[in-house]
Design a protein around this motif. Structure first.
Motif, short mmCIF file in Angstrom:
data_model
loop_
_atom_site.label_atom_id
_atom_site.label_comp_id
_atom_site.label_asym_id
_atom_site.label_seq_id
_atom_site.Cartn_x
_atom_site.Cartn_y
_atom_site.Cartn_z
N ARG A 20 -3.70 0.12 -3.07
CA ARG A 20 -4.39 0.79 -1.97
C ARG A 20 -3.67 2.11 -1.71
NH1 ARG A 20 -4.44 -1.48 4.02
NH2 ARG A 20 -4.50 -3.44 2.86
N ASP B 17 -8.26 5.64 -1.15
CA ASP B 17 -9.02 4.75 -0.28
C ASP B 17 -9.08 5.29 1.13
OD1 ASP B 17 -9.26 2.39 -2.22
OD2 ASP B 17 -7.09 2.70 -2.15
N PRO C 99 0.85 -1.20 0.00
CA PRO C 99 0.00 0.00 0.00
C PRO C 99 0.88 1.24 0.00
CG PRO C 99 -0.05 -1.07 2.15
CD PRO C 99 0.70 -1.99 1.23
#
Length: 332
Positions: free
Chosen positions: A214, A300, A181
């Protein structure tokens, strides 16, 4: 609703002490947890009298001791300042103390002049060149997915969530290659935000822990009942930023009404440039700014930064911000 998280620098205010700064950070974390924020991160800085997060893993342990459910971690650890083995032990220890709650955000910038390099006994600029290999080694020390000659205890087999941090294209490329991420530091370096996120999403390679990109993006957020009050509160952070960029960092100063109006044009332009990743104002203003920024980035998660001279005002800002964003969900 997009997840909200908190980035804290543990600011030391003028007239205050380091002990008071840690107490304020603990209260901020408790407020964030009660309000529904997803994670609470602390950033590593050294030799700055206005920021108390130098011993980052120790500070995270302090936050863990006063919270129960919110994720806690680093935003981030500057890995060139350390060895992968030391960080594996520290964050393995944190995971053992607070299972399932620990994040390890990693950054490459040493952020250090010659004096700090000597104090740390490291050539930080040379160490930053080994950053990709050090990240791979650190991940292996934590997961045990490679046959290494030494095992970190604590550390080996721990459940630490790794994040790549960045303010340029380099971190985006590395996060994509390793399937990690990615969090972009747009709150102080917004220039490469759009390009970095596009590269990360385009080049992302799934990993054992993450099957799709992400993204987290950072914003400076100060929320108060009115736009005028929020701008007043945010002037402490603005003063600190101008002083930092002028080579005169110090403790967090008290707010000044209409501070920006009295600045030279160059300083005004510098602060205005940062407003593209900022939300300072009433709940309605903050809601609209965060919504527009989220639509732009398709993030996100949004992590909110920003210091106030009065610690209670920062806590209230977190509460008002969350309430404002929850209003969107209620209206849908």
């Amino acid at each position: 609703m997009t997840r909200l998280s908190v980035l804290d620098l543990i600011p030391v205010r003028e007239g205050g002490t380091v002990s008071e700064a840690f107490a304020a950070s603990a209260q901020l974390a408790r407020t964030a947890e009660a309000a529904g924020y997803h994670r609470f991160w602390i950033a590593e800085h050294h030799a700055m009298e206005g920021i108390a997060g130098g011993a980052t893993s120790v500070a995270i342990a302090h936050i863990g001791s006063v919270t129960r459910t919110i994720r806690i971690g680093s935003g981030g650890i500057m890995l060139p300042n350390h060895t992968p083995f030391q960080i594996a032990e520290q964050f393995g220890t944190l995971d053992a103390l607070y299972p399932g709650r620990i994040d390890l955000g990693l950054g490459r910038a040493p952020g250090a002049g010659p004096e700090l390099q000597r104090a740390l006994r490291k050539n930080l600029h040379a160490a930053s060149e080994y950053f990709p290999q050090d990240v791979i080694e650190l991940r292996a020390l934590l997961t045990g997915d490679q046959d290494l000659p030494i095992r970190a205890t604590p550390g080996h087999g721990s459940n630490v969530e790794l994040w790549m941090l960045g303010s340029s294209l380099f971190g985006a490329q590395l996060a994509a290659r390793l399937g990690l991420p990615y969090a972009f530091a747009s709150h102080f370096a917004p220039d490469h935000l759009d390009d970095a996120l596009a590269i990360y999403r385009r080049d992302f390679q799934p990993s054992a822990t993450l099957d799709r990109p992400r993204v987290m993006a950072a914003m400076q957020v100060i929320c108060a009942p009115t736009d005028d009050e929020a701008q007043f509160l945010a002037s402490s952070q603005a003063q600190a930023f101008v002083r930092l960029r002028s080579g005169k960092p110090g403790k967090l100063p008290p707010p000044i009404r209409n501070y920006c109006a009295g600045l030279p044009a160059q300083a005004q332009a510098m602060l205005a440039h940062l407003e593209q990743a900022a939300a300072v104002g009433s709940p309605e203003t903050v809601r609209n700014r965060i919504t527009a920024f989220t639509e732009r980035t398709r993030a996100d998660e949004i992590i909110v930064a920003g210091s106030t001279y009065d610690p209670a005002a920062r806590c209230r800002s977190l509460e008002l911000t969350m309430e404002a964003l929850q209003t969107i969900g209620a209206e849908c």
